[in-house]
Design a protein around this motif. Structure first.
Motif, PDB file in Angstrom:
ATOM      1  N   VAL A  29      19.681-143.511  18.616  1.00 33.34           N
ATOM      2  CA  VAL A  29      20.200-144.780  18.094  1.00 33.34           C
ATOM      3  C   VAL A  29      21.685-144.920  18.399  1.00 33.34           C
ATOM      4  O   VAL A  29      22.150-145.960  18.870  1.00 33.34           O
ATOM      5  CB  VAL A  29      19.938-144.901  16.573  1.00 33.34           C
ATOM      6  CG1 VAL A  29      20.711-146.064  15.968  1.00 33.34           C
ATOM      7  CG2 VAL A  29      18.448-145.052  16.307  1.00 33.34           C
ATOM      8  N   VAL A  30      22.440-143.857  18.161  1.00 31.96           N
ATOM      9  CA  VAL A  30      23.879-143.903  18.426  1.00 31.96           C
ATOM     10  C   VAL A  30      24.145-144.084  19.926  1.00 31.96           C
ATOM     11  O   VAL A  30      24.970-144.918  20.323  1.00 31.96           O
ATOM     12  CB  VAL A  30      24.579-142.646  17.870  1.00 31.96           C
ATOM     13  CG1 VAL A  30      26.018-142.566  18.355  1.00 31.96           C
ATOM     14  CG2 VAL A  30      24.526-142.643  16.353  1.00 31.96           C
ATOM     15  N   ARG A  31      23.463-143.322  20.752  1.00 40.48           N
ATOM     16  CA  ARG A  31      23.660-143.415  22.201  1.00 40.48           C
ATOM     17  C   ARG A  31      23.337-144.821  22.711  1.00 40.48           C
ATOM     18  O   ARG A  31      24.102-145.407  23.479  1.00 40.48           O
ATOM     19  CB  ARG A  31      22.811-142.367  22.917  1.00 40.48           C
ATOM     20  CG  ARG A  31      23.046-142.327  24.422  1.00 40.48           C
ATOM     21  CD  ARG A  31      22.312-141.188  25.129  1.00 40.48           C
ATOM     22  NE  ARG A  31      20.933-141.009  24.733  1.00 40.48           N
ATOM     23  CZ  ARG A  31      20.462-139.976  24.016  1.00 40.48           C
ATOM     24  NH1 ARG A  31      21.260-139.018  23.615  1.00 40.48           N
ATOM     25  NH2 ARG A  31      19.185-139.902  23.706  1.00 40.48           N
ATOM     26  N   ASP A  38      28.901-151.164  25.592  1.00 34.64           N
ATOM     27  CA  ASP A  38      29.598-150.897  26.851  1.00 34.64           C
ATOM     28  C   ASP A  38      30.678-149.830  26.748  1.00 34.64           C
ATOM     29  O   ASP A  38      31.728-149.933  27.378  1.00 34.64           O
ATOM     30  CB  ASP A  38      30.203-152.199  27.428  1.00 34.64           C
ATOM     31  CG  ASP A  38      29.143-153.177  27.874  1.00 34.64           C
ATOM     32  OD1 ASP A  38      28.085-152.727  28.355  1.00 34.64           O
ATOM     33  OD2 ASP A  38      29.364-154.395  27.737  1.00 34.64           O
ATOM     34  N   PHE A  39      30.424-148.782  25.960  1.00 38.52           N
ATOM     35  CA  PHE A  39      31.357-147.649  25.907  1.00 38.52           C
ATOM     36  C   PHE A  39      31.328-146.946  27.262  1.00 38.52           C
ATOM     37  O   PHE A  39      30.246-146.653  27.780  1.00 38.52           O
ATOM     38  CB  PHE A  39      30.940-146.634  24.837  1.00 38.52           C
ATOM     39  CG  PHE A  39      31.276-147.005  23.423  1.00 38.52           C
ATOM     40  CD1 PHE A  39      31.604-148.298  23.048  1.00 38.52           C
ATOM     41  CD2 PHE A  39      31.251-146.034  22.440  1.00 38.52           C
ATOM     42  CE1 PHE A  39      31.897-148.618  21.729  1.00 38.52           C
ATOM     43  CE2 PHE A  39      31.549-146.336  21.124  1.00 38.52           C
ATOM     44  CZ  PHE A  39      31.876-147.633  20.763  1.00 38.52           C
ATOM     45  N   VAL A  48      32.187-141.319  19.485  1.00 36.42           N
ATOM     46  CA  VAL A  48      30.887-140.859  18.999  1.00 36.42           C
ATOM     47  C   VAL A  48      31.012-139.384  18.630  1.00 36.42           C
ATOM     48  O   VAL A  48      30.935-138.503  19.470  1.00 36.42           O
ATOM     49  CB  VAL A  48      29.776-141.102  20.037  1.00 36.42           C
ATOM     50  CG1 VAL A  48      28.454-140.543  19.523  1.00 36.42           C
ATOM     51  CG2 VAL A  48      29.647-142.594  20.324  1.00 36.42           C
ATOM     52  N   THR A  49      31.197-139.166  17.347  1.00 38.48           N
ATOM     53  CA  THR A  49      31.383-137.811  16.826  1.00 38.48           C
ATOM     54  C   THR A  49      30.125-137.347  16.096  1.00 38.48           C
ATOM     55  O   THR A  49      29.207-138.147  15.851  1.00 38.48           O
ATOM     56  CB  THR A  49      32.558-137.789  15.831  1.00 38.48           C
ATOM     57  OG1 THR A  49      32.208-138.617  14.699  1.00 38.48           O
ATOM     58  CG2 THR A  49      33.847-138.292  16.473  1.00 38.48           C
ATOM     59  N   GLY A  50      30.126-136.091  15.730  1.00 39.03           N
ATOM     60  CA  GLY A  50      29.026-135.568  14.920  1.00 39.03           C
ATOM     61  C   GLY A  50      28.905-136.310  13.596  1.00 39.03           C
ATOM     62  O   GLY A  50      27.800-136.518  13.096  1.00 39.03           O
ATOM     63  N   ASP A  51      30.038-136.729  13.032  1.00 39.78           N
ATOM     64  CA  ASP A  51      30.014-137.491  11.780  1.00 39.78           C
ATOM     65  C   ASP A  51      29.301-138.826  11.951  1.00 39.78           C
ATOM     66  O   ASP A  51      28.603-139.284  11.045  1.00 39.78           O
ATOM     67  CB  ASP A  51      31.434-137.731  11.255  1.00 39.78           C
ATOM     68  CG  ASP A  51      32.067-136.482  10.688  1.00 39.78           C
ATOM     69  OD1 ASP A  51      31.338-135.499  10.413  1.00 39.78           O
ATOM     70  OD2 ASP A  51      33.304-136.490  10.514  1.00 39.78           O
ATOM     71  N   VAL A  56      24.331-141.897  10.702  1.00 35.96           N
ATOM     72  CA  VAL A  56      23.112-142.614  11.103  1.00 35.96           C
ATOM     73  C   VAL A  56      21.883-141.869  10.605  1.00 35.96           C
ATOM     74  O   VAL A  56      20.945-142.487  10.070  1.00 35.96           O
ATOM     75  CB  VAL A  56      23.073-142.826  12.634  1.00 35.96           C
ATOM     76  CG1 VAL A  56      21.721-143.390  13.074  1.00 35.96           C
ATOM     77  CG2 VAL A  56      24.201-143.750  13.063  1.00 35.96           C
ATOM     78  N   ARG A  57      21.868-140.550  10.717  1.00 37.51           N
ATOM     79  CA  ARG A  57      20.722-139.769  10.220  1.00 37.51           C
ATOM     80  C   ARG A  57      20.567-139.965   8.724  1.00 37.51           C
ATOM     81  O   ARG A  57      19.451-140.145   8.227  1.00 37.51           O
ATOM     82  CB  ARG A  57      20.874-138.293  10.562  1.00 37.51           C
ATOM     83  CG  ARG A  57      19.688-137.487  10.029  1.00 37.51           C
ATOM     84  CD  ARG A  57      19.549-136.140  10.637  1.00 37.51           C
ATOM     85  NE  ARG A  57      20.612-135.234  10.295  1.00 37.51           N
ATOM     86  CZ  ARG A  57      20.549-133.921  10.502  1.00 37.51           C
ATOM     87  NH1 ARG A  57      19.492-133.382  11.062  1.00 37.51           N
ATOM     88  NH2 ARG A  57      21.541-133.154  10.165  1.00 37.51           N
ATOM     89  N   ASN A  58      21.660-139.934   7.986  1.00 43.15           N
ATOM     90  CA  ASN A  58      21.605-140.170   6.541  1.00 43.15           C
ATOM     91  C   ASN A  58      20.987-141.534   6.235  1.00 43.15           C
ATOM     92  O   ASN A  58      20.122-141.653   5.357  1.00 43.15           O
ATOM     93  CB  ASN A  58      23.003-140.099   5.924  1.00 43.15           C
ATOM     94  CG  ASN A  58      23.644-138.739   6.025  1.00 43.15           C
ATOM     95  OD1 ASN A  58      23.032-137.766   6.450  1.00 43.15           O
ATOM     96  ND2 ASN A  58      24.910-138.679   5.651  1.00 43.15           N
ATOM     97  N   ALA A  59      21.437-142.551   6.951  1.00 47.76           N
ATOM     98  CA  ALA A  59      20.931-143.907   6.714  1.00 47.76           C
ATOM     99  C   ALA A  59      19.452-144.027   7.059  1.00 47.76           C
ATOM    100  O   ALA A  59      18.682-144.651   6.317  1.00 47.76           O
ATOM    101  CB  ALA A  59      21.752-144.919   7.512  1.00 47.76           C
TER     102      ALA A  59
END
Length: 155
Positions: A29-31, A38-39, A48-51, A56-59
């Motif tokens: 999802v993040v990727r 357009d990153f 895009v960090t581990g946090d 996103v995983r928490n949500a």
């Protein structure tokens, strides 16, 4: 009464297993979101960090939680049948509609009241259940407070 969601872990181990299964999905999802924004490679590595992936995983986990929606009397009946559960109730106790999510391994039920906005109440309940119980149980006492957006400060 009606039920929404797919995740109702009875044990901490089941909650941890379910939470772990959301990891790869959160990464995708993040990727894909970063791609849609357009990153370039440098911006992706910087932002895009581990946090971000963890949030996103928490949500994803929180939004999958099973929630029962019913009347105040139906919730009171459920409570009478489960006296061992501590109740965390959000909202006005005089409102007729209630959404709730029991967490058996914590002997806790998180509930929120609402009048008309069922979907908002369900989402608020899920974030609060994650933030108040699941986050510390799954991630440990040192869970970052920055994860609150996915976890349940009621925003």
């Amino acid at each position: 009464m009606e039920t929404h969601g797919t995740t109702a872990p009875a044990t901490l181990e089941a909650a941890e297993e379910t939470f772990d299964r959301f990891g790869p999905t959160a990464q995708v999802v993040v990727r894909e979101t970063a791609k849609a924004m357009d990153f370039d490679r440098e911006e992706y590595r910087e932002r895009v960090t581990g946090d971000v992936v963890q949030t996103v995983r928490n949500a994803l986990f929180a939004e999958s939680l099973t929630v029962t929606v019913g009347s105040r009397s139906e919730f009171d009946d459920w409570r009478a049948d489960h006296p061992e559960y501590d109740v965390v109730e959000l909202g006005n106790p005089d409102v007729e509609r209630v959404a709730w999510h029991p967490i058996p391994f914590a002997e806790t039920v998180v509930a929120t009241t609402f009048q008309n906005e069922r979907d908002a109440a369900i989402s608020t309940l899920r974030r609060n259940a994650f933030g108040r119980v699941y986050r510390d149980a799954i991630l440990g006492d040192g869970a970052e407070t920055a994860e609150t957006d996915a976890g349940g400060d009621g925003r």
